[in-house]
Motif scaffolding. Structure first.
Motif, PDB file in Angstrom:
ATOM      1  N   VAL A  51       0.830  -1.202   0.000  1.00 22.52           N
ATOM      2  CA  VAL A  51       0.000   0.000   0.000  1.00 22.52           C
ATOM      3  C   VAL A  51       0.875   1.267   0.000  1.00 22.52           C
ATOM      4  N   THR A  52       1.999   1.221   0.696  1.00 19.33           N
ATOM      5  CA  THR A  52       2.889   2.398   0.703  1.00 19.33           C
ATOM      6  C   THR A  52       3.303   2.770  -0.726  1.00 19.33           C
ATOM      7  N   ASP A  53       3.633   1.758  -1.537  1.00 22.21           N
ATOM      8  CA  ASP A  53       4.033   2.058  -2.922  1.00 22.21           C
ATOM      9  C   ASP A  53       2.851   2.552  -3.737  1.00 22.21           C
ATOM     10  N   GLY A 170       2.941   3.160  12.530  1.00 23.48           N
ATOM     11  CA  GLY A 170       4.391   3.278  12.408  1.00 23.48           C
ATOM     12  C   GLY A 170       4.762   4.273  11.323  1.00 23.48           C
ATOM     13  N   PHE A 171       6.067   4.475  11.135  1.00 24.13           N
ATOM     14  CA  PHE A 171       6.635   5.113   9.940  1.00 24.13           C
ATOM     15  C   PHE A 171       6.701   6.638   9.959  1.00 24.13           C
ATOM     16  N   TYR A 172       5.849   7.322  10.767  1.00 27.82           N
ATOM     17  CA  TYR A 172       5.878   8.784  10.645  1.00 27.82           C
ATOM     18  C   TYR A 172       5.722   9.528  11.962  1.00 27.82           C
ATOM     19  N   GLY A 186      10.771   1.170   5.560  1.00 30.36           N
ATOM     20  CA  GLY A 186      10.899   0.181   6.637  1.00 30.36           C
ATOM     21  C   GLY A 186      10.866   0.822   8.022  1.00 30.36           C
ATOM     22  N   GLY A 187      10.507   2.109   8.062  1.00 32.20           N
ATOM     23  CA  GLY A 187      10.647   2.883   9.296  1.00 32.20           C
ATOM     24  C   GLY A 187       9.670   2.567  10.420  1.00 32.20           C
ATOM     25  N   SER A 188       8.691   1.686  10.192  1.00 30.45           N
ATOM     26  CA  SER A 188       7.811   1.340  11.320  1.00 30.45           C
ATOM     27  C   SER A 188       8.600   0.636  12.428  1.00 30.45           C
ATOM     28  N   ASP A 189       9.692  -0.018  12.039  1.00 23.33           N
ATOM     29  CA  ASP A 189      10.571  -0.622  13.050  1.00 23.33           C
ATOM     30  C   ASP A 189      11.088   0.444  14.008  1.00 23.33           C
TER      31      ASP A 189
HETATM   32  N1  ASP Z   1       5.139   0.980   5.085  1.00 24.20           N
HETATM   33  C1  ASP Z   1       6.469   1.538   5.119  1.00 24.20           C
HETATM   34  C2  ASP Z   1       7.330   0.915   4.030  1.00 24.20           C
HETATM   35  O1  ASP Z   1       6.836   0.167   3.215  1.00 24.20           O
HETATM   36  C3  ASP Z   1       7.121   1.416   6.468  1.00 24.20           C
HETATM   37  C4  ASP Z   1       7.254   0.012   7.010  1.00 24.20           C
HETATM   38  O2  ASP Z   1       6.632  -0.926   6.506  1.00 24.20           O
HETATM   39  O3  ASP Z   1       8.006  -0.153   7.984  1.00 24.20           O
HETATM   40  O4  ASP Z   1       8.486   1.242   3.928  1.00 24.20           O
END
Ligand code: ASP
Ligand code: ADP
Ligand code: MG
Length: 442
Positions: A51-53, A170-172, A186-189
């Protein structure tokens, strides 16, 4: 509460209604799992789009002034199918309308991308019966766009304390002027780690689609073994070199607070997963803890007789890089040679200026830039004590007919970095894995 656990679920763990159910089972089976950090829906199958893309693409259309109705509909459909299949009473119609309107008014690419976690967390909060906390008001960046832990902690800790159970996207977070800013991909980590810090959690569980941090990338070696326990320092080395399971910036907030991370598999919750800890007396099962690597490096090779006797030679080379805005990754050197490894992307358009300036300032006998280098880091706290590790490593590579172009042993003796041609990357990784891990399985 004293035993709070913070749990983060990645995109594949929340990709569809079936995955949402697994997540709910995991969260609700332990009352200590009070704070849930959620990603946007990820891929449901290989070839699917995150979904992010979809959001990035949709927003790019909006900025170009093209119609983005269709692209947006596909996003609505992802959320609506989750809501319908779960049978929850929830309509996101108003949210969708607001977001579309914001897209039309060019609310920013970060804002656009962040809506995946935002909407998914609203759905998850409803499904779990938890509060929803929007990180925009609590996770803060400074004027320069750097994450501000102090301010964030002072805002987020009391907010969390006021909630028994909550879902946090996450992420923001947001900038001092309140515009939305995301971490890198990947920033939700990172959010999970920040929430664990602010909640004084006893553990940060990071739930994903693999049973822990594996010794190497499963896309390179079939079925690599999971690492049982790894230290933050080892993990940082591996994450930096591309082991993509955990965002590298996710380590700092929990490390600072001494909170262990447990990487777990949403599809196999019974598996122990990997524990990431500050220190461990546990020796690793194998001499090495993990292997990670990346393609896309270039090496600037410099040769000059008596270089070692020339005061300021290294500094002059580095000044040229500094002037051109380049960081270096590694710098192995010999008596008359020096190699500086840089990220190839950062060199684009600057090669000629760098060669000219190094020639001008340093008068080397030989100077060349070699591209298409891959770096592989072999990391392990037990390597220091094991005799002959480097010997075994190089004999494995020689056997596999891999030409080693560069070697750099970290000063901590925690890692050995080797440089190989990009086309040898996979062969080299497998050879190292086979040498250190396979024979001990039998
Ligand atoms: N949804 C964001 C991404 O695809 C952040 C994440 O999944 O951590 O990069
Ligand atoms: P999430 O969406 O849950 O955040 P990611 O896709 O970011 O998950 O990270 C998990 C993926 O990381 C795995 O599916 C795997 O393909 C990849 N990966 C790369 N290196 C490793 C490794 N050393 N151990 C485990 N997984 C790895
Ligand atoms: Mg991830």
């Amino acid at each position: 509460m004293e035993n709070t656990k913070v749990v983060k679920f990645g995109g594949s763990s929340l990709a569809d209604a079936g995955q949402f159910r697994k997540v709910a089972d995991i969260v609700l089976s332990d009352p200590a799992r009070r704070f849930v950090v959620a990603s946007a829906p990820g891929k449901r199958f290989s070839g699917d789009t995150k979904v992010t893309d979809m959001l990035y693409n949709c927003y790019d259309l909006a900025v170009k002034g093209e119609s983005f109705d269709k692209a947006f509909e596909a996003i609505e459909e992802r959320f609506n199918s989750i809501i319908n299949e779960l049978g929850i009473e929830l309509s996101l119609a108003d949210e969708f309308a607001n977001i579309k309107n914001a897209f039309a008014h060019r609310a920013g690419r970060d804002y656009a991308a962040s809506r995946g976690e935002y909407l998914n967390s609203i759905v998850l909060a409803k499904f779990l019966g938890f509060d929803f906390i929007d990180p925009a008001g609590y996770i803060r960046f400074d004027e320069k766009g750097a994450f501000d832990l102090e301010t964030t902690r002072s805002l987020l800790a009391p907010k969390l304390a006021s909630s028994a159970h909550a879902v946090i996207p996450g992420f923001y977070g947001s900038m001092p002027n309140d515009t939305i800013k995301t971490f890198s991909r990947g920033g939700s980590d990172v959010t999970g780690s920040i929430v664990a810090n602010a909640a004084n959690a006893v553990i940060y569980e990071n739930w994903t689609d693999v049973s822990g941090f594996l010794i190497c990338d499963p896309r390179v070696v079939d079925n690599p073994k999971p690492i049982t326990t790894i230290t933050y320092r080892e993990l940082r080395e591996l994450a930096y070199m591309g082991a993509g399971v955990l965002h590298e910036d996710a380590i700092f907030p929990v490390r600072k607070a001494g909170i262990p991370i447990n990487i777990k598999n949403t599809n196999h919750p019974e598996d122990r997963g990997t524990f990431i800890v500050a220190e461990t007396a546990e020796t690793s099962q194998y001499t090495i803890t993990g292997i990670a690597g990346k393609k896309g490096f270039s090496v600037i090779q410099i040769e000059k007789d008596m270089m070692n006797a020339e005061v300021g030679f290294g500094r002059n080379v580095l000044r040229v890089l500094e002037k051109n805005g380049l960081c270096f990754e590694h710098m192995p050197s010999g008596i008359d040679t020096m190699s500086v490894v840089v990220n190839s992307e950062s060199l684009i358009g600057k090669e000629k200026a760098i060669i000219d300036e190094i020639n001008f300032r340093c008068h080397p006998d030989k100077l060349e830039i070699e591209n298409n280098l891959a770096l592989i880091a072999v990391v392990g706290r037990s390597m220091r004590k094991a005799r002959g590790t480097a010997g075994r490593l190089f004999s494995a590579l020689a056997h596999a007919r891999v030409n080693v172009k560069m070697i750099d042993q970290g000063s901590s003796e925690l890692n050995i970095i080797i440089g190989v041609e990009e086309e040898d990357f996979e062969t080299a990784t497998r050879a190292i894995y086979d040498m250190f891990v396979l024979p001990q399985e039998k």
